[in-house]
Design a protein around this motif. Structure first.
Motif, PDB file in Angstrom:
ATOM      1  N   ASP A   1       5.630  25.902   2.977  1.00 44.98           N
ATOM      2  CA  ASP A   1       4.550  25.907   2.001  1.00 44.98           C
ATOM      3  C   ASP A   1       4.106  24.456   1.773  1.00 44.98           C
ATOM      4  O   ASP A   1       4.583  23.539   2.450  1.00 44.98           O
ATOM      5  CB  ASP A   1       4.949  26.621   0.702  1.00 44.98           C
ATOM      6  CG  ASP A   1       6.098  25.959  -0.041  1.00 44.98           C
ATOM      7  OD1 ASP A   1       6.404  24.772   0.220  1.00 44.98           O
ATOM      8  OD2 ASP A   1       6.692  26.625  -0.907  1.00 44.98           O
ATOM      9  N   LYS A   2       3.221  24.248   0.821  1.00 35.76           N
ATOM     10  CA  LYS A   2       2.652  22.904   0.620  1.00 35.76           C
ATOM     11  C   LYS A   2       3.666  21.866   0.167  1.00 35.76           C
ATOM     12  O   LYS A   2       3.459  20.676   0.329  1.00 35.76           O
ATOM     13  CB  LYS A   2       1.484  22.983  -0.371  1.00 35.76           C
ATOM     14  CG  LYS A   2       0.317  23.740   0.204  1.00 35.76           C
ATOM     15  CD  LYS A   2      -0.848  23.800  -0.743  1.00 35.76           C
ATOM     16  CE  LYS A   2      -1.922  24.650  -0.103  1.00 35.76           C
ATOM     17  NZ  LYS A   2      -3.221  24.414  -0.639  1.00 35.76           N
ATOM     18  N   SER A   3       4.794  22.317  -0.380  1.00 34.54           N
ATOM     19  CA  SER A   3       5.828  21.361  -0.801  1.00 34.54           C
ATOM     20  C   SER A   3       6.973  21.284   0.224  1.00 34.54           C
ATOM     21  O   SER A   3       8.055  20.818  -0.098  1.00 34.54           O
ATOM     22  CB  SER A   3       6.367  21.739  -2.180  1.00 34.54           C
ATOM     23  OG  SER A   3       6.957  23.023  -2.144  1.00 34.54           O
ATOM     24  N   ALA A   4       6.716  21.747   1.444  1.00 30.67           N
ATOM     25  CA  ALA A   4       7.678  21.731   2.560  1.00 30.67           C
ATOM     26  C   ALA A   4       8.890  22.618   2.298  1.00 30.67           C
ATOM     27  O   ALA A   4       9.967  22.375   2.825  1.00 30.67           O
ATOM     28  CB  ALA A   4       8.090  20.316   2.929  1.00 30.67           C
ATOM     29  N   LYS A   5       8.715  23.669   1.497  1.00 23.92           N
ATOM     30  CA  LYS A   5       9.777  24.655   1.295  1.00 23.92           C
ATOM     31  C   LYS A   5       9.677  25.690   2.409  1.00 23.92           C
ATOM     32  O   LYS A   5       8.583  26.125   2.775  1.00 23.92           O
ATOM     33  CB  LYS A   5       9.638  25.328  -0.075  1.00 23.92           C
ATOM     34  CG  LYS A   5      10.747  26.311  -0.354  1.00 23.92           C
ATOM     35  CD  LYS A   5      10.645  26.886  -1.750  1.00 23.92           C
ATOM     36  CE  LYS A   5      11.774  27.886  -1.957  1.00 23.92           C
ATOM     37  NZ  LYS A   5      11.732  28.469  -3.294  1.00 23.92           N
ATOM     38  N   LEU A   6      10.825  26.112   2.936  1.00 22.19           N
ATOM     39  CA  LEU A   6      10.876  27.013   4.087  1.00 22.19           C
ATOM     40  C   LEU A   6      10.807  28.480   3.672  1.00 22.19           C
ATOM     41  O   LEU A   6      11.478  28.906   2.731  1.00 22.19           O
ATOM     42  CB  LEU A   6      12.176  26.750   4.858  1.00 22.19           C
ATOM     43  CG  LEU A   6      12.379  27.508   6.163  1.00 22.19           C
ATOM     44  CD1 LEU A   6      11.316  27.085   7.196  1.00 22.19           C
ATOM     45  CD2 LEU A   6      13.775  27.244   6.708  1.00 22.19           C
ATOM     46  N   TRP A   7      10.006  29.259   4.422  1.00 20.26           N
ATOM     47  CA  TRP A   7       9.859  30.691   4.239  1.00 20.26           C
ATOM     48  C   TRP A   7      10.130  31.374   5.566  1.00 20.26           C
ATOM     49  O   TRP A   7       9.864  30.811   6.622  1.00 20.26           O
ATOM     50  CB  TRP A   7       8.449  31.024   3.753  1.00 20.26           C
ATOM     51  CG  TRP A   7       8.161  30.477   2.394  1.00 20.26           C
ATOM     52  CD1 TRP A   7       7.861  29.186   2.074  1.00 20.26           C
ATOM     53  CD2 TRP A   7       8.198  31.193   1.171  1.00 20.26           C
ATOM     54  NE1 TRP A   7       7.694  29.043   0.720  1.00 20.26           N
ATOM     55  CE2 TRP A   7       7.897  30.270   0.140  1.00 20.26           C
ATOM     56  CE3 TRP A   7       8.445  32.510   0.830  1.00 20.26           C
ATOM     57  CZ2 TRP A   7       7.830  30.644  -1.193  1.00 20.26           C
ATOM     58  CZ3 TRP A   7       8.374  32.885  -0.499  1.00 20.26           C
ATOM     59  CH2 TRP A   7       8.074  31.953  -1.499  1.00 20.26           C
ATOM     60  N   TRP A   8      10.632  32.609   5.546  1.00 18.94           N
ATOM     61  CA  TRP A   8      10.905  33.340   6.776  1.00 18.94           C
ATOM     62  C   TRP A   8      10.416  34.784   6.665  1.00 18.94           C
ATOM     63  O   TRP A   8      10.214  35.306   5.582  1.00 18.94           O
ATOM     64  CB  TRP A   8      12.385  33.304   7.124  1.00 18.94           C
ATOM     65  CG  TRP A   8      13.286  34.084   6.196  1.00 18.94           C
ATOM     66  CD1 TRP A   8      13.778  33.655   5.008  1.00 18.94           C
ATOM     67  CD2 TRP A   8      13.768  35.407   6.389  1.00 18.94           C
ATOM     68  NE1 TRP A   8      14.561  34.637   4.439  1.00 18.94           N
ATOM     69  CE2 TRP A   8      14.576  35.731   5.276  1.00 18.94           C
ATOM     70  CE3 TRP A   8      13.610  36.360   7.389  1.00 18.94           C
ATOM     71  CZ2 TRP A   8      15.212  36.961   5.150  1.00 18.94           C
ATOM     72  CZ3 TRP A   8      14.251  37.584   7.259  1.00 18.94           C
ATOM     73  CH2 TRP A   8      15.031  37.870   6.153  1.00 18.94           C
TER      74      TRP A   8
ATOM     75  N   TRP B   1       7.002  37.707   3.538  1.00 17.89           N
ATOM     76  CA  TRP B   1       7.687  36.421   3.591  1.00 17.89           C
ATOM     77  C   TRP B   1       8.620  36.258   2.399  1.00 17.89           C
ATOM     78  O   TRP B   1       8.296  36.690   1.294  1.00 17.89           O
ATOM     79  CB  TRP B   1       6.666  35.272   3.599  1.00 17.89           C
ATOM     80  CG  TRP B   1       5.838  35.276   4.841  1.00 17.89           C
ATOM     81  CD1 TRP B   1       4.675  35.964   5.054  1.00 17.89           C
ATOM     82  CD2 TRP B   1       6.125  34.591   6.056  1.00 17.89           C
ATOM     83  NE1 TRP B   1       4.216  35.735   6.333  1.00 17.89           N
ATOM     84  CE2 TRP B   1       5.083  34.894   6.967  1.00 17.89           C
ATOM     85  CE3 TRP B   1       7.144  33.746   6.469  1.00 17.89           C
ATOM     86  CZ2 TRP B   1       5.051  34.381   8.257  1.00 17.89           C
ATOM     87  CZ3 TRP B   1       7.109  33.230   7.756  1.00 17.89           C
ATOM     88  CH2 TRP B   1       6.077  33.549   8.634  1.00 17.89           C
ATOM     89  N   ALA B   2       9.751  35.615   2.650  1.00 14.80           N
ATOM     90  CA  ALA B   2      10.714  35.324   1.585  1.00 14.80           C
ATOM     91  C   ALA B   2      11.176  33.877   1.735  1.00 14.80           C
ATOM     92  O   ALA B   2      11.258  33.357   2.851  1.00 14.80           O
ATOM     93  CB  ALA B   2      11.909  36.270   1.679  1.00 14.80           C
ATOM     94  N   ALA B   3      11.496  33.258   0.618  1.00 15.43           N
ATOM     95  CA  ALA B   3      12.001  31.880   0.661  1.00 15.43           C
ATOM     96  C   ALA B   3      13.379  31.862   1.323  1.00 15.43           C
ATOM     97  O   ALA B   3      14.182  32.764   1.115  1.00 15.43           O
ATOM     98  CB  ALA B   3      12.096  31.320  -0.751  1.00 15.43           C
TER      99      ALA B   3
ATOM    100  N   MET C   1      17.348  26.453   5.987  1.00 20.32           N
ATOM    101  CA  MET C   1      17.722  26.130   7.364  1.00 20.32           C
ATOM    102  C   MET C   1      17.249  27.182   8.360  1.00 20.32           C
ATOM    103  O   MET C   1      17.096  28.352   8.024  1.00 20.32           O
ATOM    104  CB  MET C   1      19.241  25.993   7.472  1.00 20.32           C
ATOM    105  CG  MET C   1      19.785  24.814   6.699  1.00 20.32           C
ATOM    106  SD  MET C   1      21.543  24.537   6.983  1.00 20.32           S
ATOM    107  CE  MET C   1      22.261  25.827   6.008  1.00 20.32           C
ATOM    108  N   TRP C   2      17.020  26.710   9.584  1.00 24.74           N
ATOM    109  CA  TRP C   2      16.741  27.583  10.719  1.00 24.74           C
ATOM    110  C   TRP C   2      17.454  26.986  11.919  1.00 24.74           C
ATOM    111  O   TRP C   2      18.019  25.904  11.838  1.00 24.74           O
ATOM    112  CB  TRP C   2      15.239  27.746  10.947  1.00 24.74           C
ATOM    113  CG  TRP C   2      14.532  26.550  11.508  1.00 24.74           C
ATOM    114  CD1 TRP C   2      14.222  26.320  12.819  1.00 24.74           C
ATOM    115  CD2 TRP C   2      14.020  25.425  10.780  1.00 24.74           C
ATOM    116  NE1 TRP C   2      13.551  25.124  12.949  1.00 24.74           N
ATOM    117  CE2 TRP C   2      13.416  24.557  11.710  1.00 24.74           C
ATOM    118  CE3 TRP C   2      14.007  25.066   9.438  1.00 24.74           C
ATOM    119  CZ2 TRP C   2      12.818  23.355  11.342  1.00 24.74           C
ATOM    120  CZ3 TRP C   2      13.414  23.873   9.079  1.00 24.74           C
ATOM    121  CH2 TRP C   2      12.827  23.040  10.012  1.00 24.74           C
ATOM    122  N   ALA C   3      17.454  27.703  13.056  1.00 22.28           N
ATOM    123  CA  ALA C   3      18.176  27.237  14.239  1.00 22.28           C
ATOM    124  C   ALA C   3      17.225  27.000  15.397  1.00 22.28           C
ATOM    125  O   ALA C   3      16.214  27.687  15.537  1.00 22.28           O
ATOM    126  CB  ALA C   3      19.238  28.256  14.649  1.00 22.28           C
TER     127      ALA C   3
END
Length: 134
Positions: free
Chosen positions: A59-66, A73-75, A80-82
């Motif tokens: 998102d705009k604050s560099a928070k990761l969603w998957w 989509w969920a936070a 982390m991701w691989a």
């Protein structure tokens, strides 16, 4: 007989030079293609974990969603991701980090670039814009 031997040797040397040159040109072409990144139109990249495909975005604050379907989509709570090799990646302190030992030790990712599960390459720029090379 000596002339025939020298002629055969010369032909073998020319063939070896041609093969070496072809390999060098192929290497240069592969290297050049890795550098050809394009801005991702949607900011989404693919990842795999435990044989399952996931899609990720920031998102705009560099928070990761998957997402598992690209629609819902969920936070990602641990952020982390691989990558293709199974290294964990995360964003922290304004940098991209990875760990090869399941989060015990972290180092900054060179050029902020990692390989996806299908051999595609992704990277972030300083504004967390996603770039891809397929």
């Amino acid at each position: 007989m000596k002339k025939l031997f020298f002629a055969a040797s010369a032909i073998c040397m020319l063939l070896a030079i041609n093969v070496t040159t072809s390999a060098a040109v192929t290497s240069i072409v592969k290297t050049a293609s890795v550098a050809d990144f394009k801005k991702s139109p949607n900011g989404i990249w693919e990842g795999k974990m435990d044989g399952k495909t996931y899609w990720y975005k920031l998102d705009k604050s560099a928070k990761l969603w998957w997402s598992t379907d690209g629609k819902k989509w969920a936070a990602v709570e641990n952020g982390m991701w691989a990558d293709k090799e199974g290294k964990w990646l995360k964003i922290g302190d304004g940098k991209l980090w990875w760990s090869a030992d399941q989060g015990k030790n972290w180092s900054e990712v060179p050029e902020w670039k990692w390989e996806g599960p299908k051999g595609e390459w992704y990277k972030f720029d300083a504004k967390w814009t996603l770039w891809v090379n397929k």
